[in-house]
Design an enzyme around this catalytic site. Structure first.
Site, PDB file in Angstrom:
ATOM      1  N   GLN A 112      30.789  53.084  16.285  1.00  0.00           N
ATOM      2  CA  GLN A 112      29.980  54.663  16.344  1.00  0.00           C
ATOM      3  C   GLN A 112      28.750  54.478  15.283  1.00  0.00           C
ATOM      4  OE1 GLN A 112      33.408  57.694  15.906  1.00  0.00           O
ATOM      5  NE2 GLN A 112      34.343  55.771  15.008  1.00  0.00           N
ATOM      6  N   HIS A 130      26.883  55.633  19.739  1.00  0.00           N
ATOM      7  CA  HIS A 130      26.155  56.754  19.315  1.00  0.00           C
ATOM      8  C   HIS A 130      24.812  56.433  19.059  1.00  0.00           C
ATOM      9  CE1 HIS A 130      30.325  58.600  17.433  1.00  0.00           C
ATOM     10  NE2 HIS A 130      30.227  58.935  18.725  1.00  0.00           N
ATOM     11  N   CYS A 141      10.301  61.166  29.480  1.00  0.00           N
ATOM     12  CA  CYS A 141      10.687  60.159  30.811  1.00  0.00           C
ATOM     13  C   CYS A 141      11.677  59.347  30.601  1.00  0.00           C
ATOM     14  CB  CYS A 141       9.187  59.309  31.000  1.00  0.00           C
ATOM     15  SG  CYS A 141       8.804  58.236  29.359  1.00  0.00           S
ATOM     16  N   CYS A 157       4.977  58.704  23.251  1.00  0.00           N
ATOM     17  CA  CYS A 157       5.766  57.747  24.118  1.00  0.00           C
ATOM     18  C   CYS A 157       4.728  56.510  24.542  1.00  0.00           C
ATOM     19  CB  CYS A 157       6.382  58.553  25.184  1.00  0.00           C
ATOM     20  SG  CYS A 157       7.200  57.508  26.439  1.00  0.00           S
ATOM     21  N   THR A 197      37.115  54.241  10.268  1.00  0.00           N
ATOM     22  CA  THR A 197      36.651  55.578  11.157  1.00  0.00           C
ATOM     23  C   THR A 197      37.867  56.641  10.666  1.00  0.00           C
ATOM     24  OG1 THR A 197      36.083  56.884  13.027  1.00  0.00           O
ATOM     25  CG2 THR A 197      37.816  54.940  13.180  1.00  0.00           C
ATOM     26  N   SER A 198      37.414  58.006  10.527  1.00  0.00           N
ATOM     27  CA  SER A 198      38.450  58.872  10.165  1.00  0.00           C
ATOM     28  C   SER A 198      39.006  59.641  11.110  1.00  0.00           C
ATOM     29  CB  SER A 198      37.827  59.954   9.440  1.00  0.00           C
ATOM     30  OG  SER A 198      36.635  60.576  10.204  1.00  0.00           O
ATOM     31  N   ASN A 222      41.921  50.603   7.575  1.00  0.00           N
ATOM     32  CA  ASN A 222      41.070  51.719   6.907  1.00  0.00           C
ATOM     33  C   ASN A 222      41.462  51.930   5.484  1.00  0.00           C
ATOM     34  OD1 ASN A 222      39.065  53.400   7.963  1.00  0.00           O
ATOM     35  ND2 ASN A 222      40.371  55.251   7.240  1.00  0.00           N
TER      36      ASN A 222
HETATM   37  C1  BV8 Z   1      30.722  64.352  23.644  1.00  0.00           C
HETATM   38  C2  BV8 Z   1      25.254  60.701  15.219  1.00  0.00           C
HETATM   39  C3  BV8 Z   1      31.152  64.992  25.995  1.00  0.00           C
HETATM   40  C4  BV8 Z   1      24.597  59.408  14.728  1.00  0.00           C
HETATM   41  C5  BV8 Z   1      27.361  61.434  15.615  1.00  0.00           C
HETATM   42  C6  BV8 Z   1      33.220  71.459  20.175  1.00  0.00           C
HETATM   43  C7  BV8 Z   1      32.003  71.828  20.766  1.00  0.00           C
HETATM   44  C8  BV8 Z   1      31.140  70.693  20.894  1.00  0.00           C
HETATM   45  C9  BV8 Z   1      31.688  69.517  20.794  1.00  0.00           C
HETATM   46  C10 BV8 Z   1      32.955  69.269  20.913  1.00  0.00           C
HETATM   47  C11 BV8 Z   1      33.696  70.381  20.070  1.00  0.00           C
HETATM   48  N1  BV8 Z   1      35.050  69.737  19.731  1.00  0.00           N
HETATM   49  C12 BV8 Z   1      35.019  68.356  20.105  1.00  0.00           C
HETATM   50  C13 BV8 Z   1      33.732  68.318  20.445  1.00  0.00           C
HETATM   51  C14 BV8 Z   1      33.094  66.877  21.147  1.00  0.00           C
HETATM   52  C15 BV8 Z   1      32.225  66.302  19.653  1.00  0.00           C
HETATM   53  C16 BV8 Z   1      33.228  66.023  18.576  1.00  0.00           C
HETATM   54  O1  BV8 Z   1      33.872  65.335  18.563  1.00  0.00           O
HETATM   55  N2  BV8 Z   1      32.899  67.155  17.596  1.00  0.00           N
HETATM   56  C17 BV8 Z   1      33.887  66.931  16.392  1.00  0.00           C
HETATM   57  C18 BV8 Z   1      33.250  67.174  15.164  1.00  0.00           C
HETATM   58  C19 BV8 Z   1      35.251  67.837  16.455  1.00  0.00           C
HETATM   59  N3  BV8 Z   1      31.697  65.186  20.276  1.00  0.00           N
HETATM   60  C20 BV8 Z   1      30.810  64.956  20.830  1.00  0.00           C
HETATM   61  O2  BV8 Z   1      29.817  66.077  20.891  1.00  0.00           O
HETATM   62  C21 BV8 Z   1      30.044  63.628  21.350  1.00  0.00           C
HETATM   63  N4  BV8 Z   1      29.863  63.759  22.684  1.00  0.00           N
HETATM   64  O3  BV8 Z   1      31.699  64.697  23.427  1.00  0.00           O
HETATM   65  O4  BV8 Z   1      30.204  64.357  24.838  1.00  0.00           O
HETATM   66  C22 BV8 Z   1      31.466  63.846  26.739  1.00  0.00           C
HETATM   67  C23 BV8 Z   1      32.429  63.199  26.098  1.00  0.00           C
HETATM   68  C24 BV8 Z   1      33.044  61.807  26.963  1.00  0.00           C
HETATM   69  C25 BV8 Z   1      32.409  61.780  28.086  1.00  0.00           C
HETATM   70  C26 BV8 Z   1      31.558  62.508  28.698  1.00  0.00           C
HETATM   71  C27 BV8 Z   1      30.874  63.497  27.830  1.00  0.00           C
HETATM   72  C28 BV8 Z   1      28.950  63.217  20.763  1.00  0.00           C
HETATM   73  C29 BV8 Z   1      29.513  62.595  19.364  1.00  0.00           C
HETATM   74  C30 BV8 Z   1      28.625  61.842  18.574  1.00  0.00           C
HETATM   75  C31 BV8 Z   1      27.936  62.545  17.603  1.00  0.00           C
HETATM   76  N5  BV8 Z   1      27.076  61.882  16.895  1.00  0.00           N
HETATM   77  N6  BV8 Z   1      26.416  61.068  14.611  1.00  0.00           N
HETATM   78  C32 BV8 Z   1      24.441  59.264  13.464  1.00  0.00           C
HETATM   79  O5  BV8 Z   1      23.985  60.241  12.858  1.00  0.00           O
HETATM   80  O6  BV8 Z   1      25.192  58.451  12.558  1.00  0.00           O
HETATM   81  S1  BV8 Z   1      28.840  61.415  14.997  1.00  0.00           S
HETATM   82  C33 BV8 Z   1      29.392  60.945  13.320  1.00  0.00           C
HETATM   83  O7  BV8 Z   1      30.527  60.554  13.062  1.00  0.00           O
HETATM   84  C34 BV8 Z   1      28.744  59.474  13.276  1.00  0.00           C
HETATM   85  O8  BV8 Z   1      28.220  58.726  14.575  1.00  0.00           O
HETATM   86  C35 BV8 Z   1      29.967  58.647  12.652  1.00  0.00           C
HETATM   87  O9  BV8 Z   1      29.826  57.448  13.359  1.00  0.00           O
HETATM   88  C36 BV8 Z   1      30.925  59.437  13.559  1.00  0.00           C
HETATM   89  C37 BV8 Z   1      32.464  59.321  12.999  1.00  0.00           C
HETATM   90  O10 BV8 Z   1      32.291  59.152  11.530  1.00  0.00           O
HETATM   91  P1  BV8 Z   1      33.159  58.053  10.934  1.00  0.00           P
HETATM   92  O11 BV8 Z   1      32.193  56.729  11.330  1.00  0.00           O
HETATM   93  O12 BV8 Z   1      34.657  57.868  11.223  1.00  0.00           O
HETATM   94  O13 BV8 Z   1      32.821  58.295   9.575  1.00  0.00           O
HETATM   95  P2  BV8 Z   1      33.556  59.049   8.266  1.00  0.00           P
HETATM   96  O14 BV8 Z   1      32.873  59.244   7.199  1.00  0.00           O
HETATM   97  O15 BV8 Z   1      34.001  60.400   9.167  1.00  0.00           O
HETATM   98  O16 BV8 Z   1      34.758  58.127   8.162  1.00  0.00           O
HETATM   99  C38 BV8 Z   1      34.598  57.031   7.379  1.00  0.00           C
HETATM  100  C39 BV8 Z   1      36.190  56.330   7.327  1.00  0.00           C
HETATM  101  O17 BV8 Z   1      35.890  55.152   6.645  1.00  0.00           O
HETATM  102  C40 BV8 Z   1      37.164  57.122   6.361  1.00  0.00           C
HETATM  103  O18 BV8 Z   1      38.438  57.228   7.036  1.00  0.00           O
HETATM  104  C41 BV8 Z   1      37.235  56.339   5.041  1.00  0.00           C
HETATM  105  O19 BV8 Z   1      38.601  56.157   4.512  1.00  0.00           O
HETATM  106  C42 BV8 Z   1      36.887  54.893   5.491  1.00  0.00           C
HETATM  107  N7  BV8 Z   1      36.397  54.025   4.727  1.00  0.00           N
HETATM  108  C43 BV8 Z   1      35.276  54.379   3.574  1.00  0.00           C
HETATM  109  N8  BV8 Z   1      35.218  53.385   2.910  1.00  0.00           N
HETATM  110  C44 BV8 Z   1      35.827  52.250   3.457  1.00  0.00           C
HETATM  111  C45 BV8 Z   1      36.490  52.766   4.473  1.00  0.00           C
HETATM  112  N9  BV8 Z   1      37.468  51.933   5.299  1.00  0.00           N
HETATM  113  C46 BV8 Z   1      37.391  50.665   4.773  1.00  0.00           C
HETATM  114  N10 BV8 Z   1      36.701  50.238   3.820  1.00  0.00           N
HETATM  115  C47 BV8 Z   1      35.825  50.983   3.268  1.00  0.00           C
HETATM  116  N11 BV8 Z   1      35.268  50.301   2.101  1.00  0.00           N
END
Ligand code: BV8
Length: 249
Positions: A112, A130, A141, A157, A197-198, A222
């Site tokens: 991700q 992502h 385009c 572009c 990932t969370s 995690n």
């Molecule tokens: C889609 C951009 C359809 C890139 C990101 C209602 C309305 C509209 C949409 C939705 C809805 N409900 C659900 C959705 C779908 C929506 C969604 O999920 N929303 C959520 C908020 C509910 N998803 C979408 O819109 C996706 N598209 O659904 O299209 C479709 C689907 C399938 C097939 C066809 C069509 C698009 C999602 C992508 C969005 N873009 N970001 C960027 O800027 O980086 S998402 C963003 O969150 C990042 O990409 C990131 O990667 C992603 C997930 O976050 P995590 O990686 O988990 O990071 P987080 O901080 O949350 O957690 C870190 C974890 O690591 C924690 O657990 C922590 O404990 C742990 N950690 C920390 N330190 C360490 C560690 N672990 C080990 N060692 C350490 N040292």
């Protein structure tokens, strides 16, 4: 026909998978999130002080945000691009590259993350679902090219010469990359591992449950149990740079 009918039920999906397994054709699918890059110095999203504590998703990670204020969105990604270039792969990225190089089966990383630390660690079979900070995309385009360090709304572009460039990032509400690779991989995985990932963003957050339903053993590595912890058969808790090498080696 009697012979065939008695044979047919045995040629079920499980039977074929058992053949695959006996001949070592193992498939490991690994989903990574921001936590695997945390110890490389890159911010996570939902941890204390994370990216979403400083910026609202609606302001920097949706197509509407980009249409409303492209300069703000470019600043958000330009800052992260500069940080990602400075960052180095950590022991967790390197361990996954070792696993892929030394494993007698398939290893697929679905990340991700938009940094390129898996590539720079040596992993080759990587899907950036992502998008990538190193990528630029033309909204008109569809041409994709290597992004300059500093992207601006006035950038044109290279293909159609229009001022319609954007970061090659999948924002909320947009379709993730690599679905045609991801879906079959989840259906044939023997092991599905989720690292750093969370489990709050879909469709990635549903992958463990889907892979398990298709017969995979699921494991989570995690810092703390994720939102979809119930989907995992096994769990290792701790910093990725410590627990991933132990899991791999
Ligand atoms: C889609 C951009 C359809 C890139 C990101 C209602 C309305 C509209 C949409 C939705 C809805 N409900 C659900 C959705 C779908 C929506 C969604 O999920 N929303 C959520 C908020 C509910 N998803 C979408 O819109 C996706 N598209 O659904 O299209 C479709 C689907 C399938 C097939 C066809 C069509 C698009 C999602 C992508 C969005 N873009 N970001 C960027 O800027 O980086 S998402 C963003 O969150 C990042 O990409 C990131 O990667 C992603 C997930 O976050 P995590 O990686 O988990 O990071 P987080 O901080 O949350 O957690 C870190 C974890 O690591 C924690 O657990 C922590 O404990 C742990 N950690 C920390 N330190 C360490 C560690 N672990 C080990 N060692 C350490 N040292």
């Amino acid at each position: 026909s009697i012979y065939f009918s008695t044979l047919a039920p045995k040629l079920s999906f499980d039977f074929i998978r058992k053949i695959q397994r006996n001949y070592g054709m193992k498939k490991i699918v690994i989903l990574t999130g921001a936590g695997i890059s945390a110890e490389s110095g890159l911010g996570t999203f939902r941890d204390e002080g994370g990216l979403w504590a400083k910026h609202r998703i609606e302001d920097v990670a949706t197509p509407e945000a980009f249409a409303r204020d492209p300069a703000l969105v470019h600043r958000f990604y330009n800052t992260r691009r500069a940080q990602a270039v400075q960052a180095q792969p950590n022991a967790a990225h390197l361990a996954l590259a070792r696993l892929e190089a030394g494993f007698d089966g398939d290893v697929l990383i679905i990340t991700q993350n938009v940094d390129d630390l898996h590539d720079r660690a040596g992993s080759r079979n990587v899907v950036q679902m992502h998008g990538a900070l190193t990528g630029a995309l033309c909204q008109v385009c569809g041409f994709r090219w290597k992004a300059p360090m500093e992207m601006r709304p006035s950038d044109t572009c290279p293909a159609c010469k229009k001022q319609t460039t954007r970061p090659d990032i999948v924002w909320f509400g947009e379709v993730p990359y690599g679905m045609s690779v991801i879906d079959p991989a989840l259906a044939s995985a023997d092991i599905f591992a989720s690292i750093g990932t969370s489990g709050q963003v879909y469709p990635a957050a549903a992958y463990a449950q889907h892979a398990r339903r298709m017969g995979a053993r699921t494991v989570e590595l995690n810092l703390e149990p994720s939102a979809n912890a119930r989907d995992f058969d096994q769990r290792f808790l701790g910093p990725a740079s410590e627990i991933v090498p132990r899991w791999v080696d």
